[in-house]
Scaffold this active site. Structure first.
Site, mmCIF file in Angstrom:
data_model
loop_
_atom_site.group_PDB
_atom_site.id
_atom_site.type_symbol
_atom_site.label_atom_id
_atom_site.label_comp_id
_atom_site.label_asym_id
_atom_site.label_seq_id
_atom_site.Cartn_x
_atom_site.Cartn_y
_atom_site.Cartn_z
ATOM 1 N N HIS A 88 36.104 30.168 29.341
ATOM 2 C CA HIS A 88 36.316 31.675 29.317
ATOM 3 C C HIS A 88 37.221 31.902 28.052
ATOM 4 C CE1 HIS A 88 38.069 35.377 30.356
ATOM 5 N NE2 HIS A 88 39.221 34.718 30.188
ATOM 6 N N ASP A 125 33.813 38.030 32.944
ATOM 7 C CA ASP A 125 32.904 37.999 31.846
ATOM 8 C C ASP A 125 31.690 38.389 32.542
ATOM 9 O OD1 ASP A 125 34.967 36.990 29.950
ATOM 10 O OD2 ASP A 125 35.049 35.230 31.463
ATOM 11 N N GLY A 134 51.949 33.657 40.039
ATOM 12 C CA GLY A 134 52.138 34.597 39.090
ATOM 13 C C GLY A 134 51.907 35.944 39.854
HETATM 14 P P1 NAX Z 1 51.446 38.948 33.534
HETATM 15 O O1 NAX Z 1 52.253 38.138 32.108
HETATM 16 O O2 NAX Z 1 51.494 40.255 33.839
HETATM 17 O O3 NAX Z 1 51.787 37.973 34.662
HETATM 18 C C1 NAX Z 1 51.837 36.475 34.974
HETATM 19 C C2 NAX Z 1 52.812 36.152 35.973
HETATM 20 O O4 NAX Z 1 52.707 34.603 35.987
HETATM 21 C C3 NAX Z 1 54.333 36.537 35.489
HETATM 22 O O5 NAX Z 1 54.933 37.158 36.522
HETATM 23 C C4 NAX Z 1 54.912 35.113 35.390
HETATM 24 O O6 NAX Z 1 56.187 35.257 35.683
HETATM 25 C C5 NAX Z 1 54.237 34.199 36.168
HETATM 26 N N1 NAX Z 1 54.105 32.829 35.911
HETATM 27 C C6 NAX Z 1 54.344 32.175 34.661
HETATM 28 N N2 NAX Z 1 54.501 30.957 34.884
HETATM 29 C C7 NAX Z 1 54.237 30.536 36.294
HETATM 30 C C8 NAX Z 1 54.471 29.458 37.146
HETATM 31 N N3 NAX Z 1 54.678 28.558 36.586
HETATM 32 N N4 NAX Z 1 54.329 29.626 38.118
HETATM 33 C C9 NAX Z 1 54.062 30.856 38.938
HETATM 34 N N5 NAX Z 1 54.146 31.878 37.969
HETATM 35 C C10 NAX Z 1 54.185 31.840 36.883
HETATM 36 O O7 NAX Z 1 49.981 38.355 33.114
HETATM 37 P P2 NAX Z 1 48.533 39.012 33.882
HETATM 38 O O8 NAX Z 1 47.916 40.013 33.046
HETATM 39 O O9 NAX Z 1 48.883 39.115 35.207
HETATM 40 O O10 NAX Z 1 47.489 37.642 33.740
HETATM 41 C C11 NAX Z 1 47.579 36.197 34.295
HETATM 42 C C12 NAX Z 1 47.063 35.280 33.625
HETATM 43 O O11 NAX Z 1 45.471 35.480 33.922
HETATM 44 C C13 NAX Z 1 47.172 35.275 32.083
HETATM 45 O O12 NAX Z 1 47.255 33.803 31.950
HETATM 46 C C14 NAX Z 1 45.913 35.863 31.528
HETATM 47 O O13 NAX Z 1 45.630 35.342 30.264
HETATM 48 C C15 NAX Z 1 44.877 35.570 32.422
HETATM 49 N N6 NAX Z 1 43.389 36.272 32.540
HETATM 50 C C16 NAX Z 1 42.378 35.690 32.692
HETATM 51 C C17 NAX Z 1 41.316 36.225 33.008
HETATM 52 C C18 NAX Z 1 40.055 35.473 33.406
HETATM 53 O O14 NAX Z 1 38.825 36.123 33.333
HETATM 54 N N7 NAX Z 1 39.934 34.006 33.586
HETATM 55 C C19 NAX Z 1 41.157 37.684 32.684
HETATM 56 C C20 NAX Z 1 42.430 38.261 32.713
HETATM 57 C C21 NAX Z 1 43.464 37.680 32.061
HETATM 58 O O15 NAX Z 1 43.600 37.933 31.030
#
Ligand code: NAX
Length: 327
Positions: free
Chosen positions: A187, A159, A11
């Site tokens: 989470h 968190d 990602g």
């Molecule tokens: P974005 O939507 O800005 O970026 C995600 C990226 O992942 C995109 O560029 C997309 O093309 C890519 N992607 C999707 N499927 C993929 C795959 N199969 N292989 C490789 N890349 C892929 O999201 P962003 O704000 O960067 O957040 C990323 C993830 O972190 C989300 O799932 C979000 O919910 C999660 N989070 C988790 C947190 C935690 O504490 N565990 C907190 C922050 C965030 O909300």
């Protein structure tokens, strides 16, 4: 110069990726004398955008950045990786039920787990950030049978940091004075931010705040902090998430030190009567690429209830994707 360490980030063209890659390349993850090779995974339509991020990485002329590679193939992006940050995941689309989201991500994380199993360094350490992080981590881990389950973790450090900041603000002290609090469970909004074992400047946190503030303000505001950020910023937390990912991994690799704990989603061994095998967030101590669950804490009745509530959600998530989990 030391030989470079391979760090994979999925990602990588997303907003957390944008806040993360530059910090890794500048040495904030592995230290100021450790070169890195970045292997970046994206879906095919995002490779152009990722190309732009890579141009910017080059434009920083980082001393420690030995190489950057981009791919849409997990087998390529995880080849020989020693540190894998699984950030990318499928966001919830219009009309998508929670179960559809779990399944869509199960498909992604089973492919990535298998790739890690086949091509990563045998010592790889994996952090899953992409949501639903605990269950995605479970899926990746179960699809990587040749790796030790202890090599897979999910991120609850954001968190944890949020909880620390809220408590410090309430008692008018600096975050560094707050120790031994933790996040239990998932989470998600069912997580349990727990201060019953926490200290502030050596005093029990429970003596400094009243129980009503804990249950009516502190716990819900930590649980809902992600939503509050989206409301204010119009986008979900990115810099603080990237920071938490760096801290989680850095502490795991080099040790968090001292008596304090860090919250990590790890494979339950049944500690605190949790269900073995779930990826559950516990208070952990870390030393030299290992983690240990804190064992000495006493758990009150109210805490127990909250710990079981978040566990019930994790069981529900696991059961929704059980058909995709190899035995
Ligand atoms: P974005 O939507 O800005 O970026 C995600 C990226 O992942 C995109 O560029 C997309 O093309 C890519 N992607 C999707 N499927 C993929 C795959 N199969 N292989 C490789 N890349 C892929 O999201 P962003 O704000 O960067 O957040 C990323 C993830 O972190 C989300 O799932 C979000 O919910 C999660 N989070 C988790 C947190 C935690 O504490 N565990 C907190 C922050 C965030 O909300």
């Amino acid at each position: 110069m030391k030989p470079p360490v391979v760090v994979s980030v999925t990602g990588a063209a997303g907003q957390i990726g944008y806040a993360l890659l530059f910090r890794i390349a500048s040495g904030q993850l592995l230290g100021p004398d450790q070169p890195v090779i970045l292997k970046l995974l994206e879906i095919t339509p995002a490779l152009d955008a990722l190309g732009g991020v890579i141009m910017e990485l080059h434009d920083c002329a980082f001393d420690l950045l030995a190489d950057v590679q981009a791919s849409d193939d997990a087998q390529v992006a995880f080849a020989d990786t020693e540190v894998a940050l699984l950030v990318g995941s499928r966001p919830r689309g219009p009309g998508m039920e929670r179960k559809d989201l779990l399944e869509a991500n199960a498909a992604i994380f089973s492919v990535q787990g298998r790739a890690l199993d086949q091509v990563a360094s045998r010592d790889v350490r994996v952090l899953v950030v992409g949501n639903p992080a605990n269950t995605n981590c479970l899926i990746a881990q179960r699809n990587a049978p040749s790796l030790n389950p202890r090599q897979f973790t999910a991120m609850t450090r954001l968190d944890h940091n949020r909880a620390k900041a809220q408590l410090a603000e309430k008692v008018s002290t600096h975050v560094s004075r707050v120790t031994r609090l933790c996040i239990w469970g998932n989470h998600s909004a069912t997580q349990y931010p727990d201060i019953t074992n926490a200290s502030v400047d050596g005093r029990a946190a429970g003596e400094l705040v009243d129980a009503a503030w804990v249950s009516d303000t502190f716990i819900p505001s930590v649980q809902q902090r992600g939503a509050a950020i989206i409301k204010a910023r119009g986008a979900s937390s990115a810099a603080s998430a990237a920071n938490a990912a760096i801290e989680h991994m850095r502490d795991w690799l080099s040790g968090s030190g001292g008596e304090d704990v860090v919250s990590m989603g790890v494979c339950s061994d049944g500690s605190f009567d949790t269900e073995p095998g779930l990826i559950y967030s516990f208070p952990c101590h870390t030393t030299d690429c290992e983690w240990q669950i804190e064992q000495s804490w006493s758990i009150g009745e109210e805490s127990r209830k909250r710990m079981m509530l978040t566990q019930a959600e994790l069981i529900e998530e696991r059961d929704a994707v059980r058909h995709l989990l190899p035995e």
